[in-house]
Enzyme design. Structure first.
Site, PDB file in Angstrom:
ATOM      1  N   LYS A 201       0.909  -1.253  -0.154  1.00 56.62           N
ATOM      2  CA  LYS A 201      -0.243  -0.137   0.200  1.00 56.62           C
ATOM      3  C   LYS A 201       0.520   1.265   0.162  1.00 56.62           C
ATOM      4  O   LYS A 201       0.865   1.827  -1.247  1.00 56.62           O
ATOM      5  CB  LYS A 201      -1.282  -0.282   1.601  1.00 56.62           C
ATOM      6  CG  LYS A 201      -1.359   1.135   1.426  1.00 56.62           C
ATOM      7  CD  LYS A 201      -2.806   1.642   0.522  1.00 56.62           C
ATOM      8  CE  LYS A 201      -2.913   3.223   0.531  1.00 56.62           C
ATOM      9  NZ  LYS A 201      -4.400   3.335  -0.405  1.00 56.62           N
ATOM     10  N   CYS A 255      -3.110  10.963   1.037  1.00 59.89           N
ATOM     11  CA  CYS A 255      -2.031  10.202   1.098  1.00 59.89           C
ATOM     12  C   CYS A 255      -0.751  10.234   0.222  1.00 59.89           C
ATOM     13  O   CYS A 255       0.217   9.907   1.457  1.00 59.89           O
ATOM     14  CB  CYS A 255      -2.953   9.043   0.244  1.00 59.89           C
ATOM     15  SG  CYS A 255      -5.062   8.683   0.200  1.00 59.89           S
TER      16      CYS A 255
HETATM   17  N1  SAJ Z   1      -1.005  15.860  -8.877  1.00 62.71           N
HETATM   18  C1  SAJ Z   1      -0.321  15.951  -9.416  1.00 62.71           C
HETATM   19  N2  SAJ Z   1       0.105  15.258 -10.362  1.00 62.71           N
HETATM   20  C2  SAJ Z   1       0.001  14.411 -11.664  1.00 62.71           C
HETATM   21  C3  SAJ Z   1      -0.965  13.838 -10.520  1.00 62.71           C
HETATM   22  C4  SAJ Z   1      -1.654  14.431  -9.426  1.00 62.71           C
HETATM   23  O1  SAJ Z   1       0.876  16.829  -8.894  1.00 62.71           O
HETATM   24  O2  SAJ Z   1      -0.333  13.766 -12.250  1.00 62.71           O
HETATM   25  C5  SAJ Z   1      -1.309  16.141  -7.474  1.00 62.71           C
HETATM   26  C6  SAJ Z   1      -2.584  16.762  -7.254  1.00 62.71           C
HETATM   27  O3  SAJ Z   1      -3.082  17.669  -7.707  1.00 62.71           O
HETATM   28  C7  SAJ Z   1      -2.856  16.219  -6.015  1.00 62.71           C
HETATM   29  C8  SAJ Z   1      -2.240  15.032  -5.428  1.00 62.71           C
HETATM   30  O4  SAJ Z   1      -1.345  14.895  -6.558  1.00 62.71           O
HETATM   31  O5  SAJ Z   1      -2.303  16.965  -5.257  1.00 62.71           O
HETATM   32  C9  SAJ Z   1      -2.319  13.359  -5.167  1.00 62.71           C
HETATM   33  O6  SAJ Z   1      -3.691  13.303  -5.613  1.00 62.71           O
HETATM   34  P1  SAJ Z   1      -3.876  11.645  -6.667  1.00 62.71           P
HETATM   35  O7  SAJ Z   1      -5.472  12.669  -7.206  1.00 62.71           O
HETATM   36  O8  SAJ Z   1      -2.882  11.358  -7.505  1.00 62.71           O
HETATM   37  O9  SAJ Z   1      -4.227  10.724  -5.476  1.00 62.71           O
HETATM   38  P2  SAJ Z   1      -5.311  11.470  -4.195  1.00 62.71           P
HETATM   39  O10 SAJ Z   1      -4.376  11.325  -2.820  1.00 62.71           O
HETATM   40  O11 SAJ Z   1      -6.444  11.867  -3.997  1.00 62.71           O
HETATM   41  O12 SAJ Z   1      -5.417   9.707  -4.213  1.00 62.71           O
HETATM   42  C10 SAJ Z   1      -4.137   8.543  -3.761  1.00 62.71           C
HETATM   43  C11 SAJ Z   1      -4.235   7.410  -5.088  1.00 62.71           C
HETATM   44  N3  SAJ Z   1      -2.601   6.384  -4.536  1.00 62.71           N
HETATM   45  C12 SAJ Z   1      -2.108   6.305  -6.211  1.00 62.71           C
HETATM   46  O13 SAJ Z   1      -3.613   6.734  -7.274  1.00 62.71           O
HETATM   47  C13 SAJ Z   1      -1.128   5.197  -6.555  1.00 62.71           C
HETATM   48  C14 SAJ Z   1      -5.393   6.279  -4.695  1.00 62.71           C
HETATM   49  O14 SAJ Z   1      -5.792   4.998  -5.132  1.00 62.71           O
HETATM   50  C15 SAJ Z   1      -5.447   6.340  -3.583  1.00 62.71           C
HETATM   51  O15 SAJ Z   1      -6.402   5.157  -2.616  1.00 62.71           O
HETATM   52  C16 SAJ Z   1      -4.822   7.203  -2.238  1.00 62.71           C
HETATM   53  O16 SAJ Z   1      -3.967   7.736  -2.358  1.00 62.71           O
HETATM   54  C17 SAJ Z   1      -4.546   6.814  -0.953  1.00 62.71           C
HETATM   55  O17 SAJ Z   1      -6.025   6.439  -0.101  1.00 62.71           O
HETATM   56  O18 SAJ Z   1      -3.602   6.134  -0.291  1.00 62.71           O
END
Ligand code: SAJ
Length: 406
Positions: A201, A255
């Site tokens: 995880k 996360c």
């Molecule tokens: N972000 C970027 N660039 C990107 C993608 C995201 O800067 O290309 C930023 C977003 O704007 C945001 C942050 O990253 O601030 C996180 O957003 P996210 O959409 O990537 O992920 P979370 O935190 O909403 O959810 C993650 C997910 N993990 C993965 O994709 C590996 C989700 O599947 C998990 O269940 C969740 O964490 C968790 O609960 O751990």
């Protein structure tokens, strides 16, 4: 019967999903106000499909309580913050939930920890709590770790369709829990041991954090030498084995901006790439603040109160502000004793900062420079409203000529 402990972003949809698929569920949360609202059919956060799911679960007989119940299975979904100094996971909420469960649990109960924890946390912090209460693990109480994978913004779909991991001491118990999740989960469910599930995880979120940090570092290099990072990433991603994520104003949420630190905290001399990546991501709000000052200078602007942040949540189309880059940027600005930035977010109804607006028109008429911190659909679908503004677009969503980028 399943007693889900903690009715937040993960516990609530999980409880609702189980109940709406015919499992007898009691949802327990120590926040009485939240429990009362759920009883009235009001979900505590916005999420596509959550209201309908709540309605269905209530019809199917889900019960919300503040007290822990006698149950066959407990699913614990409480927060796991990290200690800002040591970077280690702080398991206090999980420990306290387990302690409370032990006060009511009967012989043979299965305790499923859904909360994200670093590898070894269950061994180090949870097993002793159970043993000190004079239970024999594997006989009186069974332990399982079943971390979730759902993404805010698409939780309901992902709960139904994502693959899952279940870690258990005993394969038979793991399979029992797999059967419970299989009532709604159509993905593949792997059963392994607890430490492997814990590590997997954290590694998934770390993989994404490192990839985003790489994109952010590329953005800085490209800014330095006037290259277009977005075009470069698009071209590289045409290679069949390259998949670079997007740079942004920082990484928020509970996360990706948190879990990788667990590995840095536990393995400081080994987790070097992870450490640097997290620092890169955490430095992005400051990088954006410097871009704001640069753009102000270039446009002979002197009044910071003419600058507005569009978006306060940690990402698009959610109402969650945990670890949000906009809030980090505002905090940093305060440290420089330079208050005055304005902000607006269509998903944030309460006042959380000074100079916050609740209508887009009012916000836009008071600012000259708009910083797109979050790519909510609202702004994506109304780009023409920014036509006469100076724009710093942190997500490459605006094609108005003269727009500035990260
Ligand atoms: N972000 C970027 N660039 C990107 C993608 C995201 O800067 O290309 C930023 C977003 O704007 C945001 C942050 O990253 O601030 C996180 O957003 P996210 O959409 O990537 O992920 P979370 O935190 O909403 O959810 C993650 C997910 N993990 C993965 O994709 C590996 C989700 O599947 C998990 O269940 C969740 O964490 C968790 O609960 O751990």
């Amino acid at each position: 019967m399943v007693n889900v402990i903690g009715l937040g972003y993960i516990g609530l949809p999980t409880a609702l999903m189980l109940a709406s698929h015919g499992v007898e569920v009691v949802g327990t949360d120590c926040n009485r106000e939240l429990v009362e609202e759920l009883k009235e059919g009001k979900a505590s956060f916005d999420e596509e499909g959550i209201d309908e799911l709540l309605e269905k679960a209530i019809q199917m007989g889900i019960v919300f309580q503040s007290e822990y119940q006698k149950a066959d299975v407990y699913i614990i979904s409480v927060p796991t913050p990290y200690d800002k100094f040591s970077k280690k996971v702080n398991p206090k909420y999980v420990v306290s939930a387990v302690t409370d469960v032990l006060n009511v649990a009967e012989k043979g109960a299965i305790l499923v920890i859904e909360s994200t924890v670093s590898p070894g946390t269950i061994e180090k912090y949870i097993r002793p709590v159970i043993e000190n209460a004079n239970y024999v693990i594997g006989d009186d109480i069974h332990l399982v770790h079943a971390p979730e994978r759902i993404i805010p913004g698409n939780m309901v779909y992902e709960l139904l369709n994502n693959n899952r991991t279940i870690g258990a001491d005993d394969k038979e118990i793991g399979t029992k829990i797999k059967d419970i999740y299989s009532t709604f989960c159509q993905g593949e469910i792997v059963v392994t041991d607890i430490k492997t599930a814990e590590m997997s995880k954290v590694v998934e979120n770390t993989y994404r954090a490192v990839n985003i940090a790489f994109a952010n570092e590329l953005a800085k290099i490209c800014r330095h030498d006037n290259m277009d990072v977005y075009e470069i990433i698009d071209i590289c991603n045409m290679h069949p084995r390259v998949n670079i994520l997007q740079p942004g104003p920082g990484v928020g949420g509970h996360c990706i901006s948190v879990d990788p630190w667990f590995l840095v905290g536990d393995y400081p001399s080994l987790a070097k790439v992870i450490d640097e990546s997290m620092k890169t991501n955490d430095g992005m709000p400051d990088f954006i603040l410097n871009r704001i000052y640069e753009i102000m200078r270039e446009n002979k602007m002197t009044d910071i109160s003419k600058v507005g942040l569009y978006g306060l949540t940690y990402k698009e189309n959610v109402d969650d502000m945990r670890e949000s880059p906009s809030l980090q940027l505002l905090e940093s600005q305060k440290r420089h004793l330079a208050n005055g930035l304005k902000a607006y977010d269509p998903f944030v109804k309460k006042d959380v900062i000074d100079n916050q607006y609740h209508d887009l028109d009012g916000f836009l008429s008071d600012v000259e420079l708009v910083v797109i911190m979050v790519k909510h659909d609202e702004i994506k679908n109304n780009m023409n409203l920014l036509k006469n503004k100076i724009i710093l677009d942190c997500h490459n969503i605006c094609n108005i000529p003269g727009t500035y980028h990260i």
